[in-house]
Scaffold this active site. Structure first.
Site, short mmCIF file in Angstrom:
data_model
loop_
_atom_site.label_atom_id
_atom_site.label_comp_id
_atom_site.label_asym_id
_atom_site.label_seq_id
_atom_site.Cartn_x
_atom_site.Cartn_y
_atom_site.Cartn_z
N ARG A 78 23.61 60.49 -0.96
CA ARG A 78 22.73 59.54 -1.65
C ARG A 78 23.01 59.67 -3.15
O ARG A 78 22.84 60.75 -3.73
CB ARG A 78 21.27 59.83 -1.33
CG ARG A 78 20.27 58.84 -1.93
CD ARG A 78 18.88 59.10 -1.36
NE ARG A 78 17.86 58.20 -1.89
CZ ARG A 78 16.98 58.51 -2.82
NH1 ARG A 78 16.99 59.73 -3.38
NH2 ARG A 78 16.07 57.64 -3.22
N ASN A 154 14.17 53.81 -5.88
CA ASN A 154 13.68 55.17 -5.65
C ASN A 154 12.19 55.26 -5.97
O ASN A 154 11.74 54.78 -7.02
CB ASN A 154 14.45 56.14 -6.55
CG ASN A 154 14.00 57.57 -6.37
OD1 ASN A 154 14.23 58.18 -5.33
ND2 ASN A 154 13.32 58.11 -7.39
N GLU A 155 11.42 55.84 -5.04
CA GLU A 155 10.00 56.14 -5.26
C GLU A 155 9.33 55.03 -6.07
O GLU A 155 8.82 55.25 -7.17
CB GLU A 155 9.87 57.50 -5.95
CG GLU A 155 10.51 58.61 -5.13
CD GLU A 155 10.47 59.99 -5.78
OE1 GLU A 155 9.94 60.10 -6.91
OE2 GLU A 155 10.97 60.96 -5.17
N HIS A 221 9.87 60.92 1.19
CA HIS A 221 10.30 62.06 0.37
C HIS A 221 9.27 63.17 0.54
O HIS A 221 8.07 62.95 0.41
CB HIS A 221 10.40 61.66 -1.10
CG HIS A 221 11.51 60.69 -1.36
ND1 HIS A 221 11.85 60.27 -2.64
CD2 HIS A 221 12.37 60.05 -0.53
CE1 HIS A 221 12.86 59.41 -2.56
NE2 HIS A 221 13.18 59.27 -1.29
N TYR A 223 7.93 66.80 -0.59
CA TYR A 223 7.85 67.92 -1.51
C TYR A 223 6.52 68.64 -1.25
O TYR A 223 6.14 68.84 -0.10
CB TYR A 223 8.01 67.45 -2.96
CG TYR A 223 9.41 66.94 -3.24
CD1 TYR A 223 10.44 67.81 -3.57
CD2 TYR A 223 9.71 65.58 -3.14
CE1 TYR A 223 11.73 67.36 -3.81
CE2 TYR A 223 11.00 65.11 -3.38
CZ TYR A 223 12.01 66.01 -3.70
OH TYR A 223 13.28 65.56 -3.93
N GLU A 250 14.53 62.46 0.72
CA GLU A 250 14.58 63.58 -0.22
C GLU A 250 13.65 64.67 0.30
O GLU A 250 12.63 64.38 0.93
CB GLU A 250 14.09 63.20 -1.63
CG GLU A 250 15.01 62.35 -2.44
CD GLU A 250 14.48 62.15 -3.87
OE1 GLU A 250 13.65 63.00 -4.33
OE2 GLU A 250 14.89 61.18 -4.51
N TRP A 279 17.44 67.25 -1.82
CA TRP A 279 17.53 67.10 -3.28
C TRP A 279 17.76 68.48 -3.89
O TRP A 279 16.96 69.36 -3.67
CB TRP A 279 16.24 66.49 -3.83
CG TRP A 279 16.35 66.21 -5.30
CD1 TRP A 279 16.17 67.09 -6.33
CD2 TRP A 279 16.69 64.96 -5.89
NE1 TRP A 279 16.39 66.49 -7.53
CE2 TRP A 279 16.71 65.16 -7.30
CE3 TRP A 279 17.01 63.69 -5.40
CZ2 TRP A 279 17.01 64.15 -8.20
CZ3 TRP A 279 17.30 62.68 -6.30
CH2 TRP A 279 17.30 62.91 -7.68
#
Length: 452
Positions: A78, A154-155, A221, A223, A250, A279
């Protein structure tokens, strides 16, 4: 570059997964496409992303990283791009990125980073602006559907008014299709990609239904919001119950107890055949997220060693795409769809061991023009190169091409492999495409294939 939301962990007790199912949509006719919950190649072979993210837009000189990442085992990369929030990546630069991915036999997920945190970050671009950037790159993207996934933005929404994500994403997908893009599209969740308010989780069907090509995959994503095994499995179960395609676009690692549970992500992704993209390779302002130190492939960090070499990691689970000669499963996840062309594909005659066959198909046609695709398949032994020949009967001409070298002499056409797709394992496949012109009749010619 990530907005980690450790304080929101308590908000992650997911609602019970629905048992409602939706009929799997039809998928696009060419290139990488969605089939049910899977991503498959044009030949129907399931492709599971196993790769990482690379911040190309800020480190355009780090082109050696493409080969280094491939050497660690990745089948997907990516690539971070910018359309102007940072120094814009030009069409020539993006074309080179695609070439580097192809030369290193990785599927290229191209993402526009300009949209990161829109609505909360004043500098962020809208998804509509992101689509304008993709339109400006159309000349280098069309024809790359076998190799490129377009991650629109992205996001794309921060934590302010995350609900705007649904309408903005629907409009972006429709604008991409209106502008002629047939690629597999990837759309990120809001809340800086982490969807802790469940906007994507609760509105995924609306977004998928907006795609006239039925060729969109959702991306989460993960986290600090996903810092427990239960939060991860509940979220993934919800998408599975609805039959929605999903990738983990991610994620980071558990460098302290409040951070994401990467072990669960890796094990659940492998168990479910979900793609994942960690990531990131290097260059983070928070270097704890770097997989290598100073872009040195010989200096793996704790995170880098874990994702590449550990259990359920990239090296042990990644399978190269068949378009690059990767292994062909005896039972594809779904059959390849018939071409929308007015003519049936024309196969080449059978070839002995060490030979190859080729199939010519018209994948799109309009007044005076058409798009064609030829698929090359090795016989029962590996080959190191191939040449495909055909002769047009109705005055057609090839006007441009990709993934091969094509020459014409009158009505006779010869196509030879590119530097990166000539070597095929036994039964392996690759394909190349072209644009052509025609008048009156556009019949499908017979083709022959000879192996080097």
């Amino acid at each position: 570059m990530k907005r980690r939301l450790a304080t929101l962990g308590a908000a992650l007790v997911a609602a019970a997964a629905s048992v409602l199912f939706h009929v799997a949509p039809a998928y696009a006719a060419t290139g990488l496409h969605v089939s049910g919950t899977d991503i498959v190649e044009a030949n129907g072979q399931k492709f599971v992303m196993r790769g990482i993210n690379h911040m190309h837009t800020w480190y355009t000189g780090q082109t050696q990283s493409f080969a280094d990442i491939k050497a660690k085992g990745a089948n997907t990369l990516r690539v971070v791009l910018s359309g102007g929030r940072w120094t814009a990546n030009s069409a020539a630069d993006v074309s080179n990125v695609i070439s580097l991915c192809k030369a290193n036999k990785m599927i290229c997920v191209l993402e526009n980073h300009d949209t990161t945190g829109y609505g909360e970050d004043a500098a962020a671009y809208s998804l509509d602006q992101a689509v304008n950037y993709w339109v400006s790159l159309k000349s280098v993207l069309v024809g790359q559907e076998d190799y490129v996934v377009i991650n629109i933005g992205n996001e794309p929404i921060g934590n302010t008014n995350a609900g705007q994500w649904t309408a903005a994403t629907v409009a972006a997908i429709q604008k991409m299709r209106t502008n002629g893009f047939e690629h597999l599209l990837m759309v990120d969740a809001p809340n800086w990609g982490q969807d802790w308010q469940y906007t994507m989780r609760d509105n995924g069907q609306t977004v998928l239904d907006a795609d006239t090509r039925k060729n969109t995959v959702l991306s989460i994503h993960m986290y600090a919001v996903f810092n427990t095994a239960s939060s991860i499995t509940a979220y993934l179960d919800h998408f599975k119950s609805r039959g929605w395609p999903l990738v983990i676009g991610e994620f980071g690692w558990r460098f302290d107890s409040s951070q994401v549970d990467h072990e669960t992500i890796l094990s659940e992704a492998v168990k479910r055949d979900l793609g994942y993209l960690g990531w990131s390779w290097g260059g983070n302002t928070d270097p704890i997220l770097d997989m290598v130190t100073n872009f040195n492939a010989s200096a793996l960090t704790t995170w880098g060693d874990r994702i590449f070499n550990g259990a359920n990691g990239i090296k042990s689970t990644a399978k190269e795409a068949t378009i690059f000669g990767g292994p062909v499963s005896p039972s594809p996840s779904s059959p390849s769809p018939s071409s929308p062309s007015p003519s049936s594909p024309s196969p080449s005659p059978s070839n002995p061991a060490g030979g190859c066959t080729a199939t010519y198909a018209i994948t799109g046609q309009w007044q005076g023009g058409f798009q064609g695709e030829v698929k090359v398949t090795a016989g029962s032994a590996a080959i190191n190169g191939w040449t495909v020949n055909w002769t047009y009967a109705n005055g057609q001409t090839v006007t441009s091409h990709w993934s091969s070298t094509i020459t014409s002499s009158g009505s006779a056409v010869t196509a030879r492999n590119a530097a990166w797709n000539g070597r095929l394992s036994a039964g392996g496949t690759t394909s190349f495409g072209f644009l052509g012109s025609w008048t009156g009749t556009n019949s499908v010619p017979a083709v022959t294939c000879a192996a080097a």
